[in-house]
Scaffold this motif. Structure first.
Motif, PDB file in Angstrom:
ATOM      1  N   GLU A 120       0.828  -1.204   0.000  1.00 40.21           N
ATOM      2  CA  GLU A 120       0.000   0.000   0.000  1.00 40.21           C
ATOM      3  C   GLU A 120       0.867   1.260   0.000  1.00 40.21           C
ATOM      4  OE1 GLU A 120      -2.620  -0.343   3.322  1.00 40.21           O
ATOM      5  OE2 GLU A 120      -3.965  -1.755   2.315  1.00 40.21           O
ATOM      6  N   ARG A 121       1.964   1.218   0.740  1.00 42.82           N
ATOM      7  CA  ARG A 121       2.873   2.367   0.773  1.00 42.82           C
ATOM      8  C   ARG A 121       3.520   2.593  -0.587  1.00 42.82           C
ATOM      9  NH1 ARG A 121       6.319   1.891   6.455  1.00 42.82           N
ATOM     10  NH2 ARG A 121       4.629   2.488   7.872  1.00 42.82           N
ATOM     11  N   TYR A 122       3.924   1.493  -1.206  1.00 43.72           N
ATOM     12  CA  TYR A 122       4.596   1.611  -2.500  1.00 43.72           C
ATOM     13  C   TYR A 122       3.636   2.112  -3.575  1.00 43.72           C
ATOM     14  CZ  TYR A 122       7.687   0.335  -6.372  1.00 43.72           C
ATOM     15  OH  TYR A 122       8.493   0.356  -7.489  1.00 43.72           O
ATOM     16  N   GLU A 123       2.382   1.708  -3.477  1.00 41.58           N
ATOM     17  CA  GLU A 123       1.383   2.137  -4.452  1.00 41.58           C
ATOM     18  C   GLU A 123       1.224   3.656  -4.448  1.00 41.58           C
ATOM     19  OE1 GLU A 123      -3.053   0.676  -5.768  1.00 41.58           O
ATOM     20  OE2 GLU A 123      -2.725   1.156  -3.657  1.00 41.58           O
ATOM     21  N   LYS A 124       1.462   4.265  -3.297  1.00 39.69           N
ATOM     22  CA  LYS A 124       1.302   5.711  -3.177  1.00 39.69           C
ATOM     23  C   LYS A 124       2.488   6.496  -3.739  1.00 39.69           C
ATOM     24  CE  LYS A 124      -1.669   5.240   0.907  1.00 39.69           C
ATOM     25  NZ  LYS A 124      -1.783   5.471   2.373  1.00 39.69           N
ATOM     26  N   GLN A 125       3.611   5.794  -4.007  1.00 43.24           N
ATOM     27  CA  GLN A 125       4.778   6.483  -4.557  1.00 43.24           C
ATOM     28  C   GLN A 125       4.509   6.913  -5.997  1.00 43.24           C
ATOM     29  OE1 GLN A 125       8.158   3.784  -2.227  1.00 43.24           O
ATOM     30  NE2 GLN A 125       8.578   4.568  -4.279  1.00 43.24           N
ATOM     31  N   THR A 126       4.989   8.084  -6.335  1.00 47.69           N
ATOM     32  CA  THR A 126       4.813   8.572  -7.707  1.00 47.69           C
ATOM     33  C   THR A 126       5.820   7.943  -8.659  1.00 47.69           C
ATOM     34  OG1 THR A 126       6.216  10.473  -7.152  1.00 47.69           O
ATOM     35  CG2 THR A 126       3.827  10.770  -6.984  1.00 47.69           C
ATOM     36  N   ASN A 127       7.029   7.665  -8.172  1.00 47.29           N
ATOM     37  CA  ASN A 127       8.065   7.035  -8.995  1.00 47.29           C
ATOM     38  C   ASN A 127       8.247   5.591  -8.528  1.00 47.29           C
ATOM     39  OD1 ASN A 127      10.247   6.209 -10.453  1.00 47.29           O
ATOM     40  ND2 ASN A 127      11.643   7.801  -9.742  1.00 47.29           N
ATOM     41  N   ARG A 128       7.806   4.640  -9.372  1.00 41.73           N
ATOM     42  CA  ARG A 128       7.860   3.240  -8.959  1.00 41.73           C
ATOM     43  C   ARG A 128       8.845   2.431  -9.800  1.00 41.73           C
ATOM     44  NH1 ARG A 128       1.898   3.618  -8.126  1.00 41.73           N
ATOM     45  NH2 ARG A 128       1.561   2.452 -10.044  1.00 41.73           N
ATOM     46  N   THR A 129       9.871   3.092 -10.323  1.00 40.36           N
ATOM     47  CA  THR A 129      10.882   2.373 -11.098  1.00 40.36           C
ATOM     48  C   THR A 129      11.889   1.685 -10.183  1.00 40.36           C
ATOM     49  OG1 THR A 129      12.216   4.379 -11.267  1.00 40.36           O
ATOM     50  CG2 THR A 129      10.682   3.913 -13.069  1.00 40.36           C
ATOM     51  N   TYR A 130      11.974   2.124  -8.951  1.00 43.11           N
ATOM     52  CA  TYR A 130      12.927   1.547  -8.008  1.00 43.11           C
ATOM     53  C   TYR A 130      12.221   1.327  -6.681  1.00 43.11           C
ATOM     54  CZ  TYR A 130      16.901   1.107  -4.833  1.00 43.11           C
ATOM     55  OH  TYR A 130      17.776   0.662  -3.869  1.00 43.11           O
ATOM     56  N   TYR A 131      12.588   0.238  -6.008  1.00 43.15           N
ATOM     57  CA  TYR A 131      11.984  -0.033  -4.712  1.00 43.15           C
ATOM     58  C   TYR A 131      13.060  -0.132  -3.650  1.00 43.15           C
ATOM     59  CZ  TYR A 131       9.177  -2.091  -1.005  1.00 43.15           C
ATOM     60  OH  TYR A 131       8.534  -2.315   0.181  1.00 43.15           O
ATOM     61  N   ASN A 132      12.947   0.706  -2.643  1.00 46.44           N
ATOM     62  CA  ASN A 132      13.868   0.691  -1.514  1.00 46.44           C
ATOM     63  C   ASN A 132      13.225  -0.144  -0.402  1.00 46.44           C
ATOM     64  OD1 ASN A 132      16.013   1.229   0.158  1.00 46.44           O
ATOM     65  ND2 ASN A 132      15.254   3.242   0.778  1.00 46.44           N
ATOM     66  N   TYR A 133      13.694  -1.368  -0.253  1.00 42.24           N
ATOM     67  CA  TYR A 133      13.092  -2.256   0.737  1.00 42.24           C
ATOM     68  C   TYR A 133      13.189  -1.661   2.136  1.00 42.24           C
ATOM     69  CZ  TYR A 133      12.609  -6.101  -2.582  1.00 42.24           C
ATOM     70  OH  TYR A 133      12.231  -6.889  -3.642  1.00 42.24           O
ATOM     71  N   PRO A 134      12.111  -1.769   2.906  1.00 41.97           N
ATOM     72  CA  PRO A 134      12.136  -1.250   4.288  1.00 41.97           C
ATOM     73  C   PRO A 134      13.016  -2.108   5.175  1.00 41.97           C
ATOM     74  CG  PRO A 134      10.112  -2.462   3.895  1.00 41.97           C
ATOM     75  CD  PRO A 134      10.816  -2.377   2.566  1.00 41.97           C
ATOM     76  N   GLN A 135      13.336  -1.566   6.335  1.00 38.33           N
ATOM     77  CA  GLN A 135      14.126  -2.307   7.304  1.00 38.33           C
ATOM     78  C   GLN A 135      13.209  -2.929   8.358  1.00 38.33           C
ATOM     79  OE1 GLN A 135      17.301  -0.020   9.038  1.00 38.33           O
ATOM     80  NE2 GLN A 135      18.591  -0.243   7.231  1.00 38.33           N
ATOM     81  N   VAL A 136      13.575  -4.125   8.769  1.00 36.35           N
ATOM     82  CA  VAL A 136      12.881  -4.805   9.863  1.00 36.35           C
ATOM     83  C   VAL A 136      13.953  -5.193  10.870  1.00 36.35           C
ATOM     84  CG1 VAL A 136      11.444  -6.754  10.549  1.00 36.35           C
ATOM     85  CG2 VAL A 136      11.121  -5.698   8.298  1.00 36.35           C
ATOM     86  N   ASN A 137      13.830  -4.655  12.065  1.00 32.89           N
ATOM     87  CA  ASN A 137      14.854  -4.880  13.106  1.00 32.89           C
ATOM     88  C   ASN A 137      16.250  -4.531  12.592  1.00 32.89           C
ATOM     89  OD1 ASN A 137      12.880  -5.854  14.914  1.00 32.89           O
ATOM     90  ND2 ASN A 137      13.043  -7.916  14.043  1.00 32.89           N
ATOM     91  N   LYS A 138      16.326  -3.397  11.930  1.00 32.73           N
ATOM     92  CA  LYS A 138      17.584  -2.822  11.447  1.00 32.73           C
ATOM     93  C   LYS A 138      18.250  -3.628  10.320  1.00 32.73           C
ATOM     94  CE  LYS A 138      18.626  -0.491  15.812  1.00 32.73           C
ATOM     95  NZ  LYS A 138      19.626  -0.278  16.894  1.00 32.73           N
ATOM     96  N   GLU A 139      17.469  -4.459   9.657  1.00 36.61           N
ATOM     97  CA  GLU A 139      18.008  -5.202   8.513  1.00 36.61           C
ATOM     98  C   GLU A 139      17.040  -5.085   7.340  1.00 36.61           C
ATOM     99  OE1 GLU A 139      20.141  -9.459   7.464  1.00 36.61           O
ATOM    100  OE2 GLU A 139      19.279  -9.123   9.440  1.00 36.61           O
ATOM    101  N   LYS A 140      17.594  -4.918   6.147  1.00 35.67           N
ATOM    102  CA  LYS A 140      16.775  -4.760   4.955  1.00 35.67           C
ATOM    103  C   LYS A 140      15.908  -6.007   4.738  1.00 35.67           C
ATOM    104  CE  LYS A 140      17.926  -0.865   2.626  1.00 35.67           C
ATOM    105  NZ  LYS A 140      16.998   0.032   1.932  1.00 35.67           N
TER     106      LYS A 140
END
Length: 201
Positions: free
Chosen positions: A31-51
């Motif tokens: 849902e967060r990614y869908e809201k991005q205007t530029n979707r050519t690249y995806y920056n994976y979120p961190q979970v417990n300080k790890e990608k």
């Protein structure tokens, strides 16, 4: 394209996002990614300080025995250590972290596939998929051929898959030829370490 069995979804993707929002993480990230205007690249979120991609990549690798999900190339190189989205993330943002949409693939196959997608595209982990139901291996030319006399439905799927993944790119043909020439007389060589294992079945 060799069939494989998909492993269960890693818990990090299906755990509740937070105490306040108990939906699975992958849903929230989509849902967060869908809201991005530029979707050519995806920056994976961190979970417990790890990608997140680092947390799930090893499971993707294990389910194909470290082979490319599409061409069965082996071993995977450092350039291959990105996650392919079967349904392109730019067109299907909600599936950007959907486990069933994530595959490990070599750089060649990722480049050929790019942002292409069609509902006819065969999945190597689909329960009903079987290489021999759509294709055969030409041991003379080392090309992957579509079986004759397929039903219209199967023929369309085979053609579209071949078109998108470009099975018979000259580099892939040469790679398969070298694999066959180098290992066809070594029946005891570990199967999981063979490139393009379907050649030797």
């Amino acid at each position: 394209m060799r069939k494989f069995i998909r492993k269960p979804c890693p818990s990090v993707l299906i755990e509740p996002f937070s105490k306040e929002d108990i939906r699975p993480r992958w849903v929230i990230y989509g849902e967060r990614y869908e809201k991005q205007t530029n979707r050519t690249y995806y920056n994976y979120p961190q979970v417990n300080k790890e990608k997140l991609n680092h947390l799930i990549f090893q499971t993707l690798v294990e389910q194909t025995d470290a082979h490319c999900s599409y061409c069965d190339g082996f071993p995977l190189m450092s350039a291959d250590e990105t996650i392919d989205h079967f349904k392109p993330k730019s067109k299907f943002p909600l599936d950007v972290c959907n486990w069933d949409n994530l595959y490990v693939a070599c750089a060649h196959c990722q480049k050929e596939k790019g942002d292409q997608f069609d509902d006819l595209l065969l999945r190597p982990d689909e329960l009903s998929y079987n290489f021999e139901s759509y294709f055969f291996y030409d041991y003379t030319e080392h090309e992957i051929r579509i079986l004759p006399n397929l039903s219209i439905d199967k023929l369309e799927k085979a053609k579209k898959t071949d078109e998108i993944l470009n099975f018979n790119h000259k580099a892939m043909v040469e790679s398969r030829r070298q694999s066959y020439d180098g290992f066809s007389d070594k029946p005891n060589y570990p199967r999981e370490q063979l490139k393009h294992r379907f050649i030797f079945q």
